[in-house]
Motif scaffolding. Structure first.
Motif, short mmCIF file in Angstrom:
data_model
loop_
_atom_site.label_atom_id
_atom_site.label_comp_id
_atom_site.label_asym_id
_atom_site.label_seq_id
_atom_site.Cartn_x
_atom_site.Cartn_y
_atom_site.Cartn_z
N PHE A 184 0.83 -1.20 0.00
CA PHE A 184 0.00 0.00 0.00
C PHE A 184 0.87 1.26 0.00
N GLY A 185 1.99 1.20 0.71
CA GLY A 185 2.89 2.34 0.74
C GLY A 185 3.52 2.62 -0.61
N ILE A 186 3.77 1.56 -1.38
CA ILE A 186 4.38 1.71 -2.70
C ILE A 186 3.34 2.02 -3.76
N ASN A 187 2.16 1.40 -3.64
CA ASN A 187 1.07 1.60 -4.60
C ASN A 187 -0.23 1.86 -3.85
N PRO A 188 -0.43 3.08 -3.36
CA PRO A 188 -1.65 3.38 -2.59
C PRO A 188 -2.91 3.11 -3.40
N ILE A 189 -3.93 2.61 -2.72
CA ILE A 189 -5.22 2.33 -3.36
C ILE A 189 -6.13 3.52 -3.13
N VAL A 190 -6.60 4.08 -4.22
CA VAL A 190 -7.47 5.24 -4.15
C VAL A 190 -8.76 4.88 -3.43
N GLY A 191 -9.17 5.75 -2.52
CA GLY A 191 -10.46 5.56 -1.85
C GLY A 191 -10.36 5.19 -0.39
N ILE A 192 -9.19 4.72 0.06
CA ILE A 192 -9.05 4.37 1.47
C ILE A 192 -7.80 5.01 2.05
N THR A 193 -7.87 5.31 3.33
CA THR A 193 -6.73 5.79 4.09
C THR A 193 -6.32 4.71 5.08
N LEU A 194 -5.08 4.27 5.00
CA LEU A 194 -4.60 3.25 5.91
C LEU A 194 -4.19 3.91 7.22
N ALA A 195 -5.03 3.74 8.25
CA ALA A 195 -4.81 4.40 9.53
C ALA A 195 -3.84 3.65 10.42
N GLY A 196 -3.64 2.36 10.18
CA GLY A 196 -2.72 1.60 11.01
C GLY A 196 -2.75 0.12 10.65
N ILE A 197 -1.81 -0.61 11.24
CA ILE A 197 -1.70 -2.05 11.03
C ILE A 197 -1.60 -2.73 12.39
N ILE A 198 -2.32 -3.83 12.54
CA ILE A 198 -2.32 -4.60 13.78
C ILE A 198 -1.74 -5.98 13.49
N LEU A 199 -0.61 -6.29 14.12
CA LEU A 199 0.08 -7.55 13.91
C LEU A 199 0.04 -8.36 15.19
N LEU A 200 -0.69 -9.47 15.16
CA LEU A 200 -0.84 -10.33 16.33
C LEU A 200 0.01 -11.58 16.13
N ALA A 201 1.02 -11.74 16.97
CA ALA A 201 1.90 -12.92 16.92
C ALA A 201 2.38 -13.22 15.51
N PRO A 202 3.04 -12.26 14.84
CA PRO A 202 3.38 -12.45 13.43
C PRO A 202 4.33 -13.62 13.18
N TYR A 203 4.07 -14.32 12.08
CA TYR A 203 4.88 -15.44 11.64
C TYR A 203 5.92 -14.92 10.64
N PHE A 204 7.07 -14.51 11.19
CA PHE A 204 8.23 -14.14 10.39
C PHE A 204 9.31 -15.19 10.62
N GLY A 205 10.31 -15.19 9.76
CA GLY A 205 11.39 -16.15 9.92
C GLY A 205 12.63 -15.70 9.20
N GLY A 206 13.51 -16.66 8.96
CA GLY A 206 14.77 -16.39 8.29
C GLY A 206 15.65 -17.62 8.34
N LYS A 207 16.61 -17.67 7.46
CA LYS A 207 17.51 -18.82 7.40
C LYS A 207 18.33 -18.95 8.68
#
Length: 328
Positions: A184-207
């Protein structure tokens, strides 16, 4: 308490292409057996919360749909924030219609006083990454199509405040929500304003393992890495930027200025969440990240125990985050 991961032993069998014990089995003909998330609940009126829900089709071609939830207090003429929710399940199981998710989202709708649009995206390995991301993006665009009041769904046309849209999710759904924020930051969608993001126990990783992955959660990391590898057989492995934010050069492009991150003391993904906080703060992103670290709880505790005090506290924190500088 039920957790996202099972025993840290990996089944090997000549009978199947792949098996993650207790979660999914892939047969040689490509058929998948899923052992969790198969008990479903229909949409409708929830007697315990007064929340009304319904299913709406987004893409007949891919069978991507959303389950919409509105609180009992919703009235025509009153605008409510929109929470676009993305469920977890390691990219390979679960559904927004499953017992746990439907019950949890009824509670969230009531306690947060929001409209929830929960996207039912396609699962791997039948639909490998980036299908889940593309489907979620299509769902966000579908929500935005209502911003002029002429979209296909009357609830969104009449009640949604498109200046207060939030992306949210848990586990792999939180991973997707984070990436949707970057898209959304790179290609904003017309018509909505992104007020925030809620991340609950995110599944991230790495080698390369970090924190408790080097010790007490070493075997658990081996186990949970399987979900990403199964859903993502043809991309760049555990250091794919979709999975490992440290490898993503676009973190500073996050499309909102506020993130709420929830981690838990006993969760094997906790250190990944804390590392994510550091990455975002050092990325050059001009925003603020609020964190909640719940003691004595494990991964996705709020999904399995709706009445515990920790879930109540989490709801209160999310409500505060959503209603920041906002009055009904």
């Amino acid at each position: 308490m039920a957790t996202f991961y099972g025993p840290a032993d990996i089944s090997k069998s000549d009978e199947y292409l792949h098996e993650i014990i207790g979660f999914i089995r892939v047969h040689k003909d490509g058929k998948c057996e899923r052992f969790l998330g198969n008990d479903r609940l229909p949409a409708g009126l929830d007697s315990s919360t007064g929340v009304q829900s319904k299913d709406v089709m987004i893409s007949p071609e891919t069978n991507v749909f959303a389950r919409l939830y509105i609180p009992k207090t919703a009235t025509q003429g009153q605008k409510l924030p929109v929470l676009i929710y993305i469920h977890g399940g390691g990219f390979v199981f679960e559904s927004t219609t499953s017992v746990h998710y439907h019950s949890m989202l009824n509670l969230f709708t009531k306690e947060l006083n929001v409209i929830i649009v929960s996207i039912e995206y396609r699962l791997g390995p039948e639909h490998p990454v980036p299908a889940a991301y593309n489907d979620s993006w299509e769902g966000i665009q579908w929500v935005a199509s209502h911003s002029t009041g002429t979209g296909p769904d009357p609830w969104l046309n009449e009640i949604a405040d498109f200046n207060k849209v939030f992306f949210a999710g848990d586990s792999s759904g939180a991973n997707i929500a984070h990436n949707m924020g970057l898209w959304f930051g790179i290609n904003p969608i017309v018509g909505i304003t992104l007020a925030g993001i809620i991340l609950l126990a995110p599944y991230f990783g790495g080698k390369d393992p970090i924190g408790s992955e080097l010790g007490v959660h070493k075997k658990v990391k081996v186990f949970t890495d399987q979900f990403w590898n199964l859903a993502n057989p043809s991309r760049s492995g555990l250091d794919d930027p979709l999975f490992n934010p440290e490898k993503d050069p676009n973190l500073s492009s996050m499309g909102c200025s506020r993130i709420f991150l929830a981690v838990s003391e006993k969760d094997s993904f906790r250190d990944r969440g804390l590392h994510y906080k550091d990455l975002m703060e050092k990325s050059g992103w001009n925003g603020k990240l609020d964190i909640m670290d719940t003691k004595e709880q494990d991964h996705n505790f709020f999904l399995f125990d709706l009445v515990c005090s920790s879930t109540g506290t989490l709801c209160n924190r999310m409500c505060t985050f959503i209603n920041h500088q906002y009055r009904f």
